[in-house]
Write a protein that holds these residues in place. Structure first.
Motif, PDB file in Angstrom:
ATOM      1  N   TYR A 276       0.614  -1.243  -0.089  1.00  0.00           N
ATOM      2  CA  TYR A 276       0.062  -0.002  -0.018  1.00  0.00           C
ATOM      3  C   TYR A 276       0.778   1.298  -0.128  1.00  0.00           C
ATOM      4  CZ  TYR A 276      -3.952  -3.154   0.789  1.00  0.00           C
ATOM      5  OH  TYR A 276      -4.882  -4.021   0.618  1.00  0.00           O
ATOM      6  N   VAL A 277       2.175   1.174   0.217  1.00  0.00           N
ATOM      7  CA  VAL A 277       2.904   2.685   0.250  1.00  0.00           C
ATOM      8  C   VAL A 277       3.295   2.683  -1.071  1.00  0.00           C
ATOM      9  CG1 VAL A 277       5.071   3.658   0.702  1.00  0.00           C
ATOM     10  CG2 VAL A 277       4.131   2.149   2.399  1.00  0.00           C
ATOM     11  N   PRO A 278       2.698   4.049  -1.702  1.00  0.00           N
ATOM     12  CA  PRO A 278       2.697   4.437  -3.004  1.00  0.00           C
ATOM     13  C   PRO A 278       4.060   4.742  -3.713  1.00  0.00           C
ATOM     14  CG  PRO A 278       1.822   6.246  -1.820  1.00  0.00           C
ATOM     15  CD  PRO A 278       2.158   5.013  -1.049  1.00  0.00           C
ATOM     16  N   GLY A 279       4.315   4.910  -4.761  1.00  0.00           N
ATOM     17  CA  GLY A 279       5.518   5.442  -5.383  1.00  0.00           C
ATOM     18  C   GLY A 279       6.810   4.640  -5.214  1.00  0.00           C
ATOM     19  N   GLN A 280       7.898   5.097  -5.442  1.00  0.00           N
ATOM     20  CA  GLN A 280       9.068   4.533  -5.310  1.00  0.00           C
ATOM     21  C   GLN A 280       9.525   3.971  -3.982  1.00  0.00           C
ATOM     22  OE1 GLN A 280      12.472   6.940  -5.994  1.00  0.00           O
ATOM     23  NE2 GLN A 280      11.600   8.803  -4.932  1.00  0.00           N
ATOM     24  N   PHE A 281       8.723   4.490  -2.727  1.00  0.00           N
ATOM     25  CA  PHE A 281       8.968   3.702  -1.557  1.00  0.00           C
ATOM     26  C   PHE A 281       8.271   2.675  -1.023  1.00  0.00           C
ATOM     27  CE2 PHE A 281       9.707   8.573  -1.662  1.00  0.00           C
ATOM     28  CZ  PHE A 281      11.113   8.428  -1.083  1.00  0.00           C
ATOM     29  N   GLY A 282       7.463   1.996  -2.000  1.00  0.00           N
ATOM     30  CA  GLY A 282       6.720   0.715  -1.882  1.00  0.00           C
ATOM     31  C   GLY A 282       7.271  -0.285  -2.486  1.00  0.00           C
ATOM     32  N   GLY A 283       6.526  -1.467  -2.592  1.00  0.00           N
ATOM     33  CA  GLY A 283       7.067  -2.688  -3.035  1.00  0.00           C
ATOM     34  C   GLY A 283       8.023  -3.566  -2.289  1.00  0.00           C
ATOM     35  N   GLY A 284       8.223  -4.786  -2.832  1.00  0.00           N
ATOM     36  CA  GLY A 284       9.218  -5.635  -1.793  1.00  0.00           C
ATOM     37  C   GLY A 284      10.480  -5.107  -1.501  1.00  0.00           C
ATOM     38  N   SER A 285      11.119  -4.213  -2.431  1.00  0.00           N
ATOM     39  CA  SER A 285      12.342  -4.103  -2.374  1.00  0.00           C
ATOM     40  C   SER A 285      12.687  -3.273  -1.098  1.00  0.00           C
ATOM     41  CB  SER A 285      13.024  -3.370  -3.551  1.00  0.00           C
ATOM     42  OG  SER A 285      12.455  -2.269  -3.874  1.00  0.00           O
ATOM     43  N   LYS A 287      10.747  -3.317   1.694  1.00  0.00           N
ATOM     44  CA  LYS A 287       9.936  -3.958   2.901  1.00  0.00           C
ATOM     45  C   LYS A 287      11.081  -4.055   4.096  1.00  0.00           C
ATOM     46  CE  LYS A 287      10.812  -8.677   1.794  1.00  0.00           C
ATOM     47  NZ  LYS A 287      11.652  -9.203   3.053  1.00  0.00           N
ATOM     48  N   ASP A 288      12.102  -4.252   3.921  1.00  0.00           N
ATOM     49  CA  ASP A 288      13.313  -4.198   4.767  1.00  0.00           C
ATOM     50  C   ASP A 288      13.708  -2.837   5.475  1.00  0.00           C
ATOM     51  OD1 ASP A 288      13.840  -6.973   4.470  1.00  0.00           O
ATOM     52  OD2 ASP A 288      15.214  -6.645   3.037  1.00  0.00           O
ATOM     53  N   VAL A 289      13.676  -1.918   4.628  1.00  0.00           N
ATOM     54  CA  VAL A 289      13.605  -0.552   5.029  1.00  0.00           C
ATOM     55  C   VAL A 289      12.773  -0.168   5.739  1.00  0.00           C
ATOM     56  CG1 VAL A 289      13.778   1.919   4.152  1.00  0.00           C
ATOM     57  CG2 VAL A 289      14.911   0.137   3.037  1.00  0.00           C
ATOM     58  N   TRP A 290      11.393  -0.455   5.660  1.00  0.00           N
ATOM     59  CA  TRP A 290      10.116  -0.189   6.556  1.00  0.00           C
ATOM     60  C   TRP A 290      10.421  -0.786   7.913  1.00  0.00           C
ATOM     61  CZ3 TRP A 290       7.546   4.083   5.990  1.00  0.00           C
ATOM     62  CH2 TRP A 290       7.289   4.606   4.520  1.00  0.00           C
ATOM     63  N   ALA A 291      10.925  -2.115   8.021  1.00  0.00           N
ATOM     64  CA  ALA A 291      10.910  -2.789   9.275  1.00  0.00           C
ATOM     65  C   ALA A 291      12.021  -1.930  10.078  1.00  0.00           C
ATOM     66  CB  ALA A 291      11.649  -4.105   9.076  1.00  0.00           C
ATOM     67  N   PHE A 292      13.214  -1.343   9.604  1.00  0.00           N
ATOM     68  CA  PHE A 292      14.099  -0.579  10.463  1.00  0.00           C
ATOM     69  C   PHE A 292      13.524   0.889  10.794  1.00  0.00           C
ATOM     70  CE2 PHE A 292      16.939  -4.110   8.584  1.00  0.00           C
ATOM     71  CZ  PHE A 292      16.921  -4.651   9.701  1.00  0.00           C
ATOM     72  N   ILE A 293      12.652   1.689   9.740  1.00  0.00           N
ATOM     73  CA  ILE A 293      12.353   2.629  10.062  1.00  0.00           C
ATOM     74  C   ILE A 293      11.586   2.538  11.363  1.00  0.00           C
ATOM     75  CG2 ILE A 293      10.335   4.208   9.556  1.00  0.00           C
ATOM     76  CD1 ILE A 293      11.584   4.142   6.582  1.00  0.00           C
ATOM     77  N   ILE A 294      10.494   1.358  11.447  1.00  0.00           N
ATOM     78  CA  ILE A 294       9.888   1.252  12.759  1.00  0.00           C
ATOM     79  C   ILE A 294      10.652   1.155  13.917  1.00  0.00           C
ATOM     80  CG2 ILE A 294       8.252  -0.488  13.840  1.00  0.00           C
ATOM     81  CD1 ILE A 294       7.308  -1.364  11.036  1.00  0.00           C
ATOM     82  N   LEU A 295      11.744   0.574  13.884  1.00  0.00           N
ATOM     83  CA  LEU A 295      12.726   0.328  14.985  1.00  0.00           C
ATOM     84  C   LEU A 295      13.159   1.818  15.306  1.00  0.00           C
ATOM     85  CD1 LEU A 295      14.525  -1.106  16.851  1.00  0.00           C
ATOM     86  CD2 LEU A 295      16.256  -1.410  14.975  1.00  0.00           C
ATOM     87  N   ILE A 296      13.577   2.694  14.630  1.00  0.00           N
ATOM     88  CA  ILE A 296      14.115   4.029  14.573  1.00  0.00           C
ATOM     89  C   ILE A 296      12.987   4.859  15.593  1.00  0.00           C
ATOM     90  CG2 ILE A 296      14.664   6.170  13.712  1.00  0.00           C
ATOM     91  CD1 ILE A 296      16.110   4.673  11.547  1.00  0.00           C
ATOM     92  N   LEU A 297      11.729   4.634  14.925  1.00  0.00           N
ATOM     93  CA  LEU A 297      10.518   5.276  15.700  1.00  0.00           C
ATOM     94  C   LEU A 297      10.332   5.091  17.053  1.00  0.00           C
ATOM     95  CD1 LEU A 297       8.123   5.601  12.570  1.00  0.00           C
ATOM     96  CD2 LEU A 297       9.333   7.310  13.171  1.00  0.00           C
ATOM     97  N   VAL A 298      10.207   3.556  17.062  1.00  0.00           N
ATOM     98  CA  VAL A 298       9.972   3.177  18.409  1.00  0.00           C
ATOM     99  C   VAL A 298      11.250   3.581  19.484  1.00  0.00           C
ATOM    100  CG1 VAL A 298      10.005   1.009  19.882  1.00  0.00           C
ATOM    101  CG2 VAL A 298       8.787   1.082  17.778  1.00  0.00           C
TER     102      VAL A 298
END
Length: 315
Positions: A276-285, A287-298
């Motif tokens: 569901y993330v649109p544009g160049q920031f979505g897609g399977g490539s 998914k690892d980035v979003w995982a560590f973004i969550i870590l930083i936010l937490v």
């Protein structure tokens, strides 16, 4: 809507895998306050232990009765590695500054990866495949095979196995920690090891048990990943271990229910971001980035995690 539920199922499956590994992190951290970055390699060795058991005794067979033997082989490999790691590398550093065991854990992680990569195919008297590339993982009746269809949602059999393994493991671990004498000893050591020793608790044995419990869960996760991906390799533990650590922090380091919740949340967020993330920031490539973004936010906004850390700050 069907697409949403499909991604939810995918996320829960992935999250269950992270949760199994994250609980192992949490059990060890709760006892010795050690972030064991080599735990991802214990997960990898569990997968290779299952594969080795299959190749030695059941090569070419697919019957479901083989699965318990593979699980036992995976557990023996993981537990043996974890206990040896604790005895040789971590116990001598137990009273050292915290940076020393942390760096040691990273070194052990690299050592175990290279050990499998270079030596797996050179075991005497047997013909094992090279671990320098991906190795096909055995397909077992019932737990692998044609997917189930519920409406327009596809559920892989390996996904059912992974989620069921998490539920069973969490229930058994909860009972063990809260209803057995050894489990209560683990709680005592996690709160105050010096007082626990004065009360007659064998602290060294409790720490070994913690490492063994984490290794058992990692072994089950290793088999689950093998069934899901249909292959394993010597690098599979590194990224999975980092994400499991992220899940443990997300739920609350030292908090076992938090590790389960953190793993599930992380898996669902990865799956949803991919879709569901649109544009160049979505897609399977990504998914690892979003995982560590969550870590930083937490770490920035809620460093104690979703359910709060349950670790005593020892002097």
């Amino acid at each position: 809507m069907d697409q949403f539920f499909q991604q939810l199922v995918n996320g829960l499956t992935l999250g269950s895998l992270y949760a199994l590994i994250a609980v192992g992190y949490t059990v060890v951290y709760g006892i010795v306050q050690l972030i064991n970055f080599a735990h991802g390699e214990v997960f990898m060795i569990g997968a290779f232990g299952a594969l080795t058991t299959y190749l030695l005794f059941f090569d070419g067979q697919t019957a479901v009765w083989i699965l318990p033997f593979m699980i036992v082989g995976a557990m023996l490999a993981s537990v043996g590695t974890a206990v040896l790691m604790e005895r040789v590398a971590y116990r001598p550093l137990r009273n050292a500054p915290r940076l020393a065991p942390l760096i040691t854990a990273i070194g052990i992680s690299v050592f175990l990866q290279e050990f499998i990569r270079l030596l797996y195919e050179k075991v005497p008297f047997v013909d094992f495949p090279s671990a320098k590339q991906r190795i096909p993982f055995p397909q077992i009746d019932v737990v692998t095979g044609p997917a189930a269809e519920i409406g327009n949602v596809t559920i892989q059999r390996s996904a059912i196995f992974t989620i069921a393994a998490l539920v069973i493991s969490a229930v058994v671990l909860y009972y063990f920690i809260n209803r057995t004498r050894l489990g209560r000893g683990m709680q005592a050591v996690s709160q105050d090891p010096d007082t626990a020793r004065l009360m007659g608790i064998n602290v060294d044995r409790i720490i070994v048990v913690a490492f063994a419990l984490g290794a058992v869960l990692a072994a089950v996760a290793g088999i689950s990943q093998g069934f899901q991906n249909n292959n394993i390799d010597y690098k599979m533990g590194f990224l999975a271990g980092l994400k499991a650590f992220t899940a443990a922090v997300l739920g609350g380091i030292g908090n076992i229910p938090g590790a389960v919740l953190g793993g599930l949340v992380l898996g669902v967020v990865e799956a949803m971001a991919t879709q569901y993330v649109p544009g160049q920031f979505g897609g399977g490539s990504w998914k690892d980035v979003w995982a560590f973004i969550i870590l930083i936010l937490v770490l920035v906004f809620r460093p104690q995690g979703l359910l709060g850390a349950r670790v005593v700050d020892r002097a």
